[in-house]
Design an enzyme around this catalytic site. Structure first.
Site, PDB file in Angstrom:
ATOM      1  N   HIS A 100       0.911  -1.280   0.030  1.00  0.00           N
ATOM      2  CA  HIS A 100       0.057  -0.030   0.047  1.00  0.00           C
ATOM      3  C   HIS A 100       0.917   1.291  -0.049  1.00  0.00           C
ATOM      4  CE1 HIS A 100      -3.537   2.265   0.584  1.00  0.00           C
ATOM      5  NE2 HIS A 100      -3.809   2.264   2.012  1.00  0.00           N
TER       6      HIS A 100
ATOM      7  N   HIS B  40      -2.245  -2.455  -9.557  1.00  0.00           N
ATOM      8  CA  HIS B  40      -3.049  -2.088  -8.663  1.00  0.00           C
ATOM      9  C   HIS B  40      -4.390  -2.549  -8.723  1.00  0.00           C
ATOM     10  CE1 HIS B  40      -5.708   1.113  -6.681  1.00  0.00           C
ATOM     11  NE2 HIS B  40      -4.867   1.877  -6.421  1.00  0.00           N
TER      12      HIS B  40
ATOM     13  N   ASP C 218       2.730   5.608  -6.714  1.00  0.00           N
ATOM     14  CA  ASP C 218       4.089   5.385  -5.886  1.00  0.00           C
ATOM     15  C   ASP C 218       5.322   5.261  -6.640  1.00  0.00           C
ATOM     16  OD1 ASP C 218       2.892   5.574  -3.365  1.00  0.00           O
ATOM     17  OD2 ASP C 218       2.252   3.499  -3.627  1.00  0.00           O
TER      18      ASP C 218
HETATM   19  N1  CMC Z   1       5.023  -7.412  -9.882  1.00  0.00           N
HETATM   20  C1  CMC Z   1       4.991  -8.374 -10.553  1.00  0.00           C
HETATM   21  N2  CMC Z   1       3.704  -8.897 -10.629  1.00  0.00           N
HETATM   22  C2  CMC Z   1       2.822  -8.464 -10.318  1.00  0.00           C
HETATM   23  C3  CMC Z   1       2.800  -7.117  -9.517  1.00  0.00           C
HETATM   24  C4  CMC Z   1       3.991  -6.512  -9.481  1.00  0.00           C
HETATM   25  N3  CMC Z   1       4.159  -5.288  -9.071  1.00  0.00           N
HETATM   26  N4  CMC Z   1       1.594  -6.891  -9.218  1.00  0.00           N
HETATM   27  C5  CMC Z   1       0.766  -7.785  -9.417  1.00  0.00           C
HETATM   28  N5  CMC Z   1       1.423  -8.789 -10.052  1.00  0.00           N
HETATM   29  C6  CMC Z   1       0.715  -9.974 -10.682  1.00  0.00           C
HETATM   30  C7  CMC Z   1       0.593 -11.097  -9.761  1.00  0.00           C
HETATM   31  O1  CMC Z   1       1.537 -11.754  -9.240  1.00  0.00           O
HETATM   32  C8  CMC Z   1      -0.698 -11.507 -10.439  1.00  0.00           C
HETATM   33  O2  CMC Z   1      -0.294 -12.435 -11.293  1.00  0.00           O
HETATM   34  P1  CMC Z   1      -1.059 -13.830 -11.492  1.00  0.00           P
HETATM   35  O3  CMC Z   1      -2.347 -13.651 -11.953  1.00  0.00           O
HETATM   36  O4  CMC Z   1       0.110 -14.663 -12.514  1.00  0.00           O
HETATM   37  O5  CMC Z   1      -1.080 -14.735 -10.371  1.00  0.00           O
HETATM   38  C9  CMC Z   1      -1.482 -10.548 -11.011  1.00  0.00           C
HETATM   39  O6  CMC Z   1      -0.289  -9.951 -11.401  1.00  0.00           O
HETATM   40  C10 CMC Z   1      -2.647  -9.991 -10.359  1.00  0.00           C
HETATM   41  O7  CMC Z   1      -1.950  -9.385  -9.022  1.00  0.00           O
HETATM   42  P2  CMC Z   1      -2.552  -9.629  -7.559  1.00  0.00           P
HETATM   43  O8  CMC Z   1      -1.582  -9.690  -6.607  1.00  0.00           O
HETATM   44  O9  CMC Z   1      -3.730 -10.596  -7.571  1.00  0.00           O
HETATM   45  O10 CMC Z   1      -3.229  -8.175  -7.641  1.00  0.00           O
HETATM   46  P3  CMC Z   1      -3.788  -7.182  -6.280  1.00  0.00           P
HETATM   47  O11 CMC Z   1      -4.852  -6.526  -6.745  1.00  0.00           O
HETATM   48  O12 CMC Z   1      -4.213  -8.411  -5.095  1.00  0.00           O
HETATM   49  O13 CMC Z   1      -2.800  -6.570  -5.925  1.00  0.00           O
HETATM   50  C11 CMC Z   1      -1.021  -4.785  -5.452  1.00  0.00           C
HETATM   51  C12 CMC Z   1      -2.356  -5.281  -6.201  1.00  0.00           C
HETATM   52  C13 CMC Z   1      -0.986  -3.194  -5.770  1.00  0.00           C
HETATM   53  C14 CMC Z   1      -0.718  -5.295  -4.111  1.00  0.00           C
HETATM   54  C15 CMC Z   1      -0.048  -5.663  -6.493  1.00  0.00           C
HETATM   55  O14 CMC Z   1      -0.103  -5.136  -7.685  1.00  0.00           O
HETATM   56  C16 CMC Z   1       1.484  -5.192  -6.025  1.00  0.00           C
HETATM   57  O15 CMC Z   1       1.945  -5.934  -5.112  1.00  0.00           O
HETATM   58  N6  CMC Z   1       2.099  -3.856  -6.298  1.00  0.00           N
HETATM   59  C17 CMC Z   1       3.207  -3.844  -5.915  1.00  0.00           C
HETATM   60  C18 CMC Z   1       3.243  -2.816  -4.572  1.00  0.00           C
HETATM   61  C19 CMC Z   1       2.764  -1.550  -4.974  1.00  0.00           C
HETATM   62  O16 CMC Z   1       3.257  -0.817  -5.856  1.00  0.00           O
HETATM   63  N7  CMC Z   1       1.700  -1.131  -4.395  1.00  0.00           N
HETATM   64  C20 CMC Z   1       1.110   0.339  -4.428  1.00  0.00           C
HETATM   65  C21 CMC Z   1      -0.272   0.325  -4.804  1.00  0.00           C
HETATM   66  S1  CMC Z   1      -0.614   1.751  -5.142  1.00  0.00           S
HETATM   67  C22 CMC Z   1      -0.711   2.789  -3.839  1.00  0.00           C
HETATM   68  C23 CMC Z   1      -1.897   2.625  -2.946  1.00  0.00           C
HETATM   69  O17 CMC Z   1      -3.011   3.245  -3.219  1.00  0.00           O
HETATM   70  O18 CMC Z   1      -1.791   1.729  -2.049  1.00  0.00           O
END
Ligand code: CMC
Length: 475
Positions: free
Chosen positions: A272, A313, A370
């Site tokens: 986050h 996201h 971010d």
């Molecule tokens: N790098 C590599 N793979 C990724 C990433 C990433 N940053 N983000 C998502 N994926 C992949 C994930 O492994 C999954 O792949 P598969 O379908 O093959 O299993 C797919 O994309 C969907 O991801 P998810 O984890 O199911 O998506 P989510 O909605 O649960 O998570 C997230 C969203 C923001 C937590 C995630 O994208 C992440 O960890 N990003 C990196 C951390 C980050 O930048 N966070 C800031 C978010 S924006 C600021 C805020 O408002 O908080």
């Protein structure tokens, strides 16, 4: 508020095991995906819905912020973020989020005056801060100090009193920069700087961060302008993890300072708001643009915990509109100062490579807010450990506006999710000495057993207690 919720359709859920059908209302808001009201499922069908991470669940109705993740749209009270970032200022956006409308000139002056009046913190808070280790992370200080604020305002903690709600909101907006800057100064062993009424919101924060008794600090207008814009871009983001935490904590009728302290804790995580700090650490780890391809491969490898921080996201499946604006700001700073440093070049190249990669394209993973914000903070001299603190400072208005909306919502109930229990089936308790041993355990041979009179006797050669009824030799 809930008058905006209209029911035109229904959805019927059928239990295929019994044939029982349940018709559920569907609500359509002003914009966005319709929602099915599943509240009667338990009483009428004896079932809960299952949705870890709330991927398909609306936890409330809200009038504050709207996101269209597919189109990359973000509206505060109906106004596009791009227009607010260009034409408004952070304090005006605070007013809009808190009261629902943009202020008139008189309303704005009164609001600014009110916020300015509340920027000082009680001197007792300085002693509270001294309790932290000298090298504490400023976020841990922020969580503690904001939680402790409630103890200074017994006069206005009636959460049902609209005037008390408003005073708490003003206090939080006003004191957050003072506390944020003080947490940094403390972690550096430096004296805190008092707020000064002559400055605007962002200028005041920069002055409290960087001025010293020993020399005159001049706030760079470029720095305060870009900071103000970043504050606007982070001000609210509907039901994200920290805002949902604030609503959940507040739904127990905890005071707003406690609820927002809980939200700050939720924001801190790198998935986050902590991502802005994590992005800089990642870019430093990558080190050189030639290493990017290797890290992109690592991010795609499911056995490797490495992820591209600042990418992806839950809601945006398009370029995050906030990231778009921040990227423009970063380029503007680049044009003015010639160079934003090698990290900016690495970031640009990383973005280029990732956005051409099938893995990121397929999953619609774009840079989020971010990705570039840390680079801008860094260029205006903000240290990395303060990045998430700045996010918290900006988001305070979103949290307090959402908290106020939640408290005044006629549909409010305590937040209490259900679960699918998959643990052991019901079983009976056996006293410790009757439980035997885990296979492979050396047992308690030679160890003393104690009877209820307190008398002790040794276990037998297998480590078991004596046969039932034998008791200790004296009983
Ligand atoms: N790098 C590599 N793979 C990724 C990433 C990433 N940053 N983000 C998502 N994926 C992949 C994930 O492994 C999954 O792949 P598969 O379908 O093959 O299993 C797919 O994309 C969907 O991801 P998810 O984890 O199911 O998506 P989510 O909605 O649960 O998570 C997230 C969203 C923001 C937590 C995630 O994208 C992440 O960890 N990003 C990196 C951390 C980050 O930048 N966070 C800031 C978010 S924006 C600021 C805020 O408002 O908080």
């Amino acid at each position: 508020m809930n008058d905006q919720k209209t029911t035109k359709h229904t959805v019927t859920v059928t239990n295929n095991a019994t044939g029982q059908a349940l018709e559920l209302p569907v609500y359509t808001g002003t914009h966005g995906t319709p929602v099915v009201d599943t509240r009667s499922m338990h009483s009428k069908m004896g079932m809960f819905t299952y949705d870890p991470g709330f991927k398909s669940t609306a936890s409330c109705s809200s009038e504050i912020t709207y996101i269209d993740g597919d189109a990359g749209v973000l509206l505060y009270r109906g106004y596009p973020i791009e227009e607010l970032a260009e034409k408004s200022c952070y304090l005006e956006v605070c007013y809009l989020l808190l009261y629902g409308e943009l202020p008139t000139a008189t309303q704005f002056d009164e609001f600014r005056q009110m916020i300015t009046m509340h920027t000082m913190v009680n001197e007792g808070l300085k002693d509270f801060m001294r309790g932290f280790r000298h090298d504490a992370h400023p976020m841990s200080i922020l969580v503690g100090v904001v939680g402790a604020l409630g103890s200074f305002f017994h006069d206005s903690l009636d959460i049902h009193d609209p005037r008390h709600q408003e005073i708490s909101a003003h206090r939080l907006i006003a004191k957050m920069p003072t506390i944020a800057a003080a947490s940094f100064r403390y972690s550096r062993g430096e004296p805190p700087v008092y707020p000064r009424n002559k400055y605007c919101y962002a200028e005041n924060f920069l002055n409290m961060m960087f001025s010293y008794p020993t020399y005159k600090y001049e706030v760079d207008p470029d720095h305060s302008r870009v900071l103000d814009k970043l504050l606007i871009l982070h001000a609210d983001h509907e039901q994200n993890a920290s805002t949902s935490t604030v609503r959940l904590a507040g739904s127990s009728l905890a005071n707003p300072f406690a609820a927002i302290s809980a939200g700050i804790g939720a924001l801190w995580g790198p998935a986050h708001g902590g991502a802005n700090e994590a992005v800089i650490k990642m870019l430093e780890q990558i080190g050189h643009p030639r290493e990017i391809a290797r890290y992109v491969e690592r991010a795609k490898d499911k056995d490797d915990p490495f992820r591209l921080m600042g990418f992806g996201h839950r809601v945006y499946k398009n370029y995050d509109p906030r990231a778009k604006l921040i990227r423009i700001e970063a380029h503007a700073l680049l044009a003015k100062h010639g160079r934003l440093g090698p990290l900016f070049e690495t970031a640009l190249e990383l973005e280029r490579i990732a956005l051409e990669d099938e893995y990121f394209l397929e999953r619609k993973l774009y840079p989020n807010v971010d990705f570039y914000s840390g680079l801008i903070y860094r260029s205006i001299g903000i240290p990395t450990s303060m990045f998430t603190v700045l996010f918290a400072m900006a988001r305070t208005i979103g949290w307090i506006a959402q908290w106020k909306e939640m408290i005044n919502d006629p549909e409010r109930v305590i937040g209490r999710p259900r679960q699918l229990y998959v643990g052991p089936a019901q079983r009976s308790f056996h006293p410790r000495l009757e439980r035997g041993h885990i296979p492979g355990e050396t047992g308690c041979a030679g160890r003393k057993h104690r009877c209820s009179h307190g008398h002790e006797w040794p276990g037998d050669k297998n480590g078991q207690r004596k046969a039932k009824g034998e008791g200790c030799d004296d009983c």
